[in-house]
Design a protein around this motif. Structure first.
Motif, short mmCIF file in Angstrom:
data_model
loop_
_atom_site.label_atom_id
_atom_site.label_comp_id
_atom_site.label_asym_id
_atom_site.label_seq_id
_atom_site.Cartn_x
_atom_site.Cartn_y
_atom_site.Cartn_z
N UNK A 49 10.80 4.45 7.65
CA UNK A 49 10.21 4.47 6.31
C UNK A 49 10.94 3.59 5.32
N UNK A 50 12.03 2.98 5.72
CA UNK A 50 12.82 2.16 4.81
C UNK A 50 12.27 0.74 4.74
N UNK A 51 12.21 0.21 3.54
CA UNK A 51 11.78 -1.17 3.31
C UNK A 51 13.01 -2.03 3.06
N UNK A 52 13.14 -3.09 3.81
CA UNK A 52 14.24 -4.03 3.61
C UNK A 52 13.84 -4.98 2.49
N UNK A 53 14.48 -4.85 1.35
CA UNK A 53 14.11 -5.67 0.20
C UNK A 53 14.47 -7.13 0.38
N UNK A 80 0.82 -1.19 0.00
CA UNK A 80 0.00 0.00 0.00
C UNK A 80 0.87 1.25 0.00
N UNK A 81 0.44 2.24 0.79
CA UNK A 81 1.19 3.49 0.88
C UNK A 81 1.69 3.73 2.29
N UNK A 82 2.04 2.65 2.98
CA UNK A 82 2.42 2.77 4.39
C UNK A 82 3.78 3.39 4.60
N UNK A 83 4.64 3.31 3.59
CA UNK A 83 6.01 3.78 3.72
C UNK A 83 6.27 4.90 2.72
N UNK A 84 7.25 5.76 3.05
CA UNK A 84 7.70 6.67 2.03
C UNK A 84 7.79 8.13 2.44
N UNK A 121 15.06 0.44 0.71
CA UNK A 121 14.35 1.33 -0.19
C UNK A 121 13.57 2.36 0.60
N UNK A 122 13.72 3.65 0.23
CA UNK A 122 12.84 4.71 0.70
C UNK A 122 11.89 5.03 -0.44
N UNK A 123 10.62 4.58 -0.36
CA UNK A 123 9.69 4.84 -1.47
C UNK A 123 9.39 6.32 -1.61
N UNK A 124 9.05 6.70 -2.83
CA UNK A 124 8.73 8.09 -3.11
C UNK A 124 7.27 8.39 -2.91
#
Length: 273
Positions: free
Chosen positions: A80-84, A56-60, A99-102
């Motif tokens: 806000x970082x996602x561990x790929x 969804x839009x939980x991060x960024x 990843x820091x989503x935009x």
């Protein structure tokens, strides 16, 4: 280590796909991490591309604008970082790739005025204090305007271009603009067209630092979340991304040494001249 920015031009040169390939193939020493930040004011693509909307839009970035207003930016950044390589990431991702989503809507860019400078400072601090590498996806517009501070503070800025006549024509003005903003820039070429590196350099008056193959099937794994084929990590695209990552680190080190020799010496870049 380095903060490296990738910028695009009109058309679809492949900035985000190139950035993801570099992120997943980046040469990391033990204990180091690699962070890819989507800083394109036109909106990020990874959440609904590679990650297929599963988070969804939980991060960024939008969450960071809220945190900045509350004085909680530094603490909120890491959340806000996602561990790929974690349960939220794609299958078979290598470890220590974050990843820091935009933003998900270009209209959200208006709320990020105070965030860009804080991000630039955060990335410099991460690189200096933790030794992590940071890769910035600036898209077509992110190297200019309020977010231009990210390009100004980067160790190296590269324009992603395809070696086709149409793309080279559109890239000429963009390369000149960036040179006025940050000084020298390099080129990351997607090898789709007929023009060799020497011709690309002559036309754009900038050095070709690295080249990635035009591999649409492999690229769709990164851009659209297509299923990974067997041996994807050993594909032509990912092999070239590993080589390109090393070349980008080298360029950043040389540029840093030239602009600030004392800082480069202190960080161990003694041979960069």
């Amino acid at each position: 280590m380095a903060v490296i920015a990738l910028a695009g031009c009109s058309g679809s040169p492949g900035v985000t796909t190139s950035a993801l390939a570099l992120l997943l193939a980046w040469p990391l020493e033990p204990g180091r991490r690699m962070i890819l930040a989507e800083c394109d004011p036109d909106g990020g693509a990874v959440l609904h591309g590679l990650l297929q909307g599963t988070l969804g839009d939980r991060y960024g970035l939008p969450n960071l604008s809220v945190a900045a207003r509350k004085g909680e930016f530094g603490e909120a950044f890491w959340r806000q970082l996602i561990d790929l390589n974690g349960e939220d990431g794609p299958r078979d991702s290598p470890p220590d790739r974050l990843l820091l989503p935009g933003i998900t809507d270009p209209a959200q860019a208006a709320s990020l005025g105070s965030v860009w400078k804080a991000l630039a400072q955060m990335f410099r601090g991460i690189e200096a204090e933790h030794g992590h590498d940071v890769l910035l996806d600036l898209g077509r517009r992110g190297a200019f305007g309020p977010s231009g501070v990210l390009a100004e503070q980067a160790d190296a800025v590269l324009v992603v271009v395809r070696n086709t006549l149409r793309c080279l024509q559109s890239a000429q003005g963009r390369v000149r603009q960036l040179e006025e903003l940050v000084g020298d820039v390099g080129l990351l070429v997607i090898d789709e067209g007929p023009y060799p590196a020497g011709e690309v350099q002559r036309v754009l008056q900038a050095p070709v630092v690295a080249t990635l193959p035009c591999a649409p099937g492999d690229a769709r794994v990164l851009s659209d979340g297509d299923e990974q084929p067997r041996h994807f990590t050993r594909s032509k695209l990912m092999k070239a991304a590993r080589t390109s990552g090393a070349l980008l680190v080298q360029r950043a080190a040389v540029r840093r040494a030239r602009l600030d020799p004392r800082a480069a010496f202190a960080s161990g870049v003694r041979g960069a001249r």
